[in-house]
Design a protein around this motif. Sequence first.
Motif, PDB file in Angstrom:
ATOM      1  N   GLY A 114       7.996   4.242   6.177  1.00 43.39           N
ATOM      2  CA  GLY A 114       7.255   3.315   5.331  1.00 43.39           C
ATOM      3  C   GLY A 114       7.680   1.878   5.470  1.00 43.39           C
ATOM      4  N   ARG A 115       8.820   1.618   6.111  1.00 44.09           N
ATOM      5  CA  ARG A 115       9.244   0.241   6.357  1.00 44.09           C
ATOM      6  C   ARG A 115       8.453  -0.384   7.500  1.00 44.09           C
ATOM      7  NH1 ARG A 115      15.504   2.011   6.637  1.00 44.09           N
ATOM      8  NH2 ARG A 115      14.415   3.650   7.822  1.00 44.09           N
ATOM      9  N   ASN A 116       7.711   0.442   8.234  1.00 36.06           N
ATOM     10  CA  ASN A 116       6.937  -0.049   9.377  1.00 36.06           C
ATOM     11  C   ASN A 116       5.426   0.078   9.192  1.00 36.06           C
ATOM     12  OD1 ASN A 116       9.394  -0.514  10.754  1.00 36.06           O
ATOM     13  ND2 ASN A 116       9.444   1.618  11.438  1.00 36.06           N
ATOM     14  N   ILE A 117       5.000   0.550   8.032  1.00 32.15           N
ATOM     15  CA  ILE A 117       3.573   0.765   7.755  1.00 32.15           C
ATOM     16  C   ILE A 117       3.125  -0.222   6.692  1.00 32.15           C
ATOM     17  CG2 ILE A 117       1.856   2.388   6.857  1.00 32.15           C
ATOM     18  CD1 ILE A 117       3.656   4.655   7.928  1.00 32.15           C
ATOM     19  N   THR A 118       2.055  -0.947   6.957  1.00 30.06           N
ATOM     20  CA  THR A 118       1.575  -1.937   5.996  1.00 30.06           C
ATOM     21  C   THR A 118       0.459  -1.369   5.127  1.00 30.06           C
ATOM     22  OG1 THR A 118      -0.146  -2.836   7.443  1.00 30.06           O
ATOM     23  CG2 THR A 118       2.087  -3.776   7.654  1.00 30.06           C
ATOM     24  N   VAL A 119       0.195  -2.063   4.035  1.00 30.60           N
ATOM     25  CA  VAL A 119      -0.902  -1.686   3.137  1.00 30.60           C
ATOM     26  C   VAL A 119      -2.229  -1.743   3.892  1.00 30.60           C
ATOM     27  CG1 VAL A 119      -2.133  -2.313   1.023  1.00 30.60           C
ATOM     28  CG2 VAL A 119       0.375  -2.466   1.105  1.00 30.60           C
ATOM     29  N   ARG A 120      -2.421  -2.773   4.695  1.00 33.58           N
ATOM     30  CA  ARG A 120      -3.651  -2.880   5.488  1.00 33.58           C
ATOM     31  C   ARG A 120      -3.839  -1.650   6.376  1.00 33.58           C
ATOM     32  NH1 ARG A 120      -6.410  -7.433   7.057  1.00 33.58           N
ATOM     33  NH2 ARG A 120      -4.620  -8.766   6.545  1.00 33.58           N
ATOM     34  N   GLN A 121      -2.755  -1.195   7.002  1.00 33.01           N
ATOM     35  CA  GLN A 121      -2.849  -0.036   7.891  1.00 33.01           C
ATOM     36  C   GLN A 121      -3.222   1.233   7.136  1.00 33.01           C
ATOM     37  OE1 GLN A 121       1.006  -0.429   9.673  1.00 33.01           O
ATOM     38  NE2 GLN A 121       0.283  -1.776  11.314  1.00 33.01           N
ATOM     39  N   LEU A 122      -2.767   1.354   5.903  1.00 37.66           N
ATOM     40  CA  LEU A 122      -3.203   2.481   5.082  1.00 37.66           C
ATOM     41  C   LEU A 122      -4.719   2.449   4.911  1.00 37.66           C
ATOM     42  CD1 LEU A 122      -0.654   2.514   2.103  1.00 37.66           C
ATOM     43  CD2 LEU A 122      -0.653   4.044   4.089  1.00 37.66           C
ATOM     44  N   LEU A 123      -5.227   1.301   4.466  1.00 34.32           N
ATOM     45  CA  LEU A 123      -6.642   1.201   4.120  1.00 34.32           C
ATOM     46  C   LEU A 123      -7.544   1.303   5.349  1.00 34.32           C
ATOM     47  CD1 LEU A 123      -6.602  -1.620   1.406  1.00 34.32           C
ATOM     48  CD2 LEU A 123      -6.398   0.857   1.108  1.00 34.32           C
ATOM     49  N   GLN A 124      -7.023   0.980   6.519  1.00 35.62           N
ATOM     50  CA  GLN A 124      -7.839   0.997   7.731  1.00 35.62           C
ATOM     51  C   GLN A 124      -7.585   2.218   8.613  1.00 35.62           C
ATOM     52  OE1 GLN A 124      -7.874  -2.695  10.126  1.00 35.62           O
ATOM     53  NE2 GLN A 124     -10.091  -2.509   9.848  1.00 35.62           N
ATOM     54  N   HIS A 125      -6.754   3.137   8.163  1.00 37.12           N
ATOM     55  CA  HIS A 125      -6.437   4.346   8.935  1.00 37.12           C
ATOM     56  C   HIS A 125      -5.789   4.022  10.276  1.00 37.12           C
ATOM     57  CE1 HIS A 125      -8.425   6.991   6.094  1.00 37.12           C
ATOM     58  NE2 HIS A 125      -9.556   6.328   6.209  1.00 37.12           N
ATOM     59  N   THR A 126      -4.971   2.998  10.297  1.00 34.36           N
ATOM     60  CA  THR A 126      -4.226   2.672  11.521  1.00 34.36           C
ATOM     61  C   THR A 126      -2.723   2.861  11.320  1.00 34.36           C
ATOM     62  OG1 THR A 126      -4.248   0.324  10.879  1.00 34.36           O
ATOM     63  CG2 THR A 126      -5.956   1.061  12.401  1.00 34.36           C
ATOM     64  N   SER A 127      -2.341   3.633  10.311  1.00 35.28           N
ATOM     65  CA  SER A 127      -0.926   3.839   9.995  1.00 35.28           C
ATOM     66  C   SER A 127      -0.268   4.890  10.867  1.00 35.28           C
ATOM     67  CB  SER A 127      -0.779   4.264   8.533  1.00 35.28           C
ATOM     68  OG  SER A 127      -1.280   5.588   8.358  1.00 35.28           O
ATOM     69  N   GLY A 128      -1.038   5.820  11.397  1.00 28.80           N
ATOM     70  CA  GLY A 128      -0.479   6.944  12.138  1.00 28.80           C
ATOM     71  C   GLY A 128      -0.019   8.090  11.252  1.00 28.80           C
ATOM     72  N   LEU A 129      -0.225   7.995   9.950  1.00 29.28           N
ATOM     73  CA  LEU A 129       0.189   9.087   9.060  1.00 29.28           C
ATOM     74  C   LEU A 129      -0.655  10.332   9.321  1.00 29.28           C
ATOM     75  CD1 LEU A 129       0.647   7.233   5.640  1.00 29.28           C
ATOM     76  CD2 LEU A 129       2.450   8.257   7.049  1.00 29.28           C
ATOM     77  N   PRO A 130      -0.024  11.494   9.458  1.00 31.45           N
ATOM     78  CA  PRO A 130      -0.783  12.731   9.638  1.00 31.45           C
ATOM     79  C   PRO A 130      -1.520  13.098   8.353  1.00 31.45           C
ATOM     80  CG  PRO A 130       1.555  13.209   9.393  1.00 31.45           C
ATOM     81  CD  PRO A 130       1.427  11.716   9.470  1.00 31.45           C
ATOM     82  N   ASP A 131      -2.536  13.928   8.481  1.00 33.15           N
ATOM     83  CA  ASP A 131      -3.392  14.266   7.348  1.00 33.15           C
ATOM     84  C   ASP A 131      -2.840  15.464   6.584  1.00 33.15           C
ATOM     85  OD1 ASP A 131      -5.521  14.748   5.577  1.00 33.15           O
ATOM     86  OD2 ASP A 131      -6.994  14.109   7.062  1.00 33.15           O
ATOM     87  N   TYR A 132      -2.667  15.301   5.282  1.00 36.19           N
ATOM     88  CA  TYR A 132      -2.169  16.429   4.484  1.00 36.19           C
ATOM     89  C   TYR A 132      -3.189  17.571   4.455  1.00 36.19           C
ATOM     90  CZ  TYR A 132      -5.108  14.957   0.493  1.00 36.19           C
ATOM     91  OH  TYR A 132      -6.162  14.632  -0.333  1.00 36.19           O
ATOM     92  N   MET A 133      -4.465  17.272   4.777  1.00 34.49           N
ATOM     93  CA  MET A 133      -5.450  18.343   4.817  1.00 34.49           C
ATOM     94  C   MET A 133      -5.230  19.297   5.984  1.00 34.49           C
ATOM     95  SD  MET A 133      -7.351  18.167   2.165  1.00 34.49           S
ATOM     96  CE  MET A 133      -8.598  19.346   2.657  1.00 34.49           C
TER      97      MET A 133
END
Length: 387
Positions: A140-159
Motif C-alpha cells: 500500500g505504500r506504492n499504490i495511490t488512490v487514483r490507481q484504486l479508482l482507475q483499476h491500475t493498482s495491480g490488486l488481485p480480485d477478491y472475487m
Amino acid sequence: MHEHTQRRTARRTRTARYATAATVAAGLALTALTPTAASAAPRPDVVQQRLDALVKQDGMPAALATVKGRDGRSRTYTAGVGDLATGVKVPVDGQIRAGSNTKAFTAVVVLQLVAEGKVGLDATVDTYLPGLLRGEGIDGRNITVRQLLQHTSGLPDYMDAPAMADFTTIQYRYFEPRELLDGALAQKALFAPGTDWMYSNTNYLVAGLLIQKVTGRPYGEEVTKRIIDRIGLRHTYVPATGETALREPHPHGYLTTGPDVPLIDYTEMDTSMAWAAGMVVSTNTDLNAFYSALLTGRLLPAAQLAQMRTTVPTELLGPGVRYGLGLQSRPLSCGGLVWGHGGTIVSYRSRGGVTEDGRAVNITVTTIPDAQTAQHMTDAVDAALCR
C-alpha cells in the motif's frame, strides 16, 4: 457486480445456459404502404424490439429499460416476466441490484473528499490506511488512490478467492470487508502499480474502507448523504447490514449454474459480498438521473469531474472503451460517447449511460447473460441513444 464476472463465470459455465441467438434484425424503416393503405404504419419502437429480443431470442427472464431523449422526457419499457414461478408482469421501472454502478457512487464520494482537501488522488493508500495492503507483490505504500479508482493498482480480485467459487452457498452469508480483503491479499499482485490495467473489485473495497477511515462514518451513510439524498434518488439505497430483500416492486433475479439447469431465484441476497464495489440498489430511471447529475456537475466540482473523465484504454471491456475514475466511456455508432459504468451482480446486469447532450438510457436483464447476449445489450443501448 464486476465487469470481468462474465469471463470468470464463463470459465465456470455459469453463463452457458442460453443458446446463441442472432442479432435483432435492424429493419426499422417505416412499413411499406399496401395498395389500400392511406398512410405508412407507425415506426416500430427500437427499444421495445431490442428488449423483446433479449427475452424471446436470448432467453433472459426479463428485460427493462428507461430512456431519456433529447427533449428530456423519459420512457420506460419492460419485456418478459417479473417472476418465473408466477408469471407476473415486470414492474414498470422496478428496483434492481445495480452491481458495479456502485463503483461510480464510491468514486464520487472519494472525489468529493479530494475536493474537500481530505484525500489526495496521488497520495498512497498507506497515507490513510497504514499497513492495510501487504502481500506478494502488494504494498500500500506504492499504490495511490487514483490507481484504486482507475483499476491500475495491480490488486488481485477478491472475487477470485475460494470463498466466492460457488454462489449457491453464500446467498445469505455475511462478509466483513476485512474478510473479503484477506481473500485478495492471499493472491499474488496482478502487476506493478501503474504499469497496466485490470478490473478488480478489491480496488473499490479499499476505496470504501478509505471513505470510512477519512469520514469516520459508515460507507452507506456517506453515499446516502453525499449522493442519494443530495440529488433526490427516491428509489436508490445502500442495503443495511443483514438486509436481503428489495424494498420496492422489482423483477426477480436469477443465477444460472450451467446449460439446461433450472435457474435459481437469487433475488434475495446478502450484498455484503459486493459492498462498496457493487451493493447499491436502484432503478433504471434513478441510474439515468445519477449519471446525468454527475456529468452536468451537480455532484463534483469541475476539477474533480475532469479527473474522473480522464481515461485509459480498456479494450477488455470492448472496442473503444476507456476507463476513468469509476466511470467509463464507450463510442456510439452515431458519433460521440456514452458515459456510465454498467453493473453485474449475481442475478442482474445493467448497461447504459448518458451523452454530452443529455440523452440517457439504462437497460437491465435479470440474470447474467452469455457473451453474445451481453453484446446484444450493448447494441440495444447504442440503438436507444442513436435512434
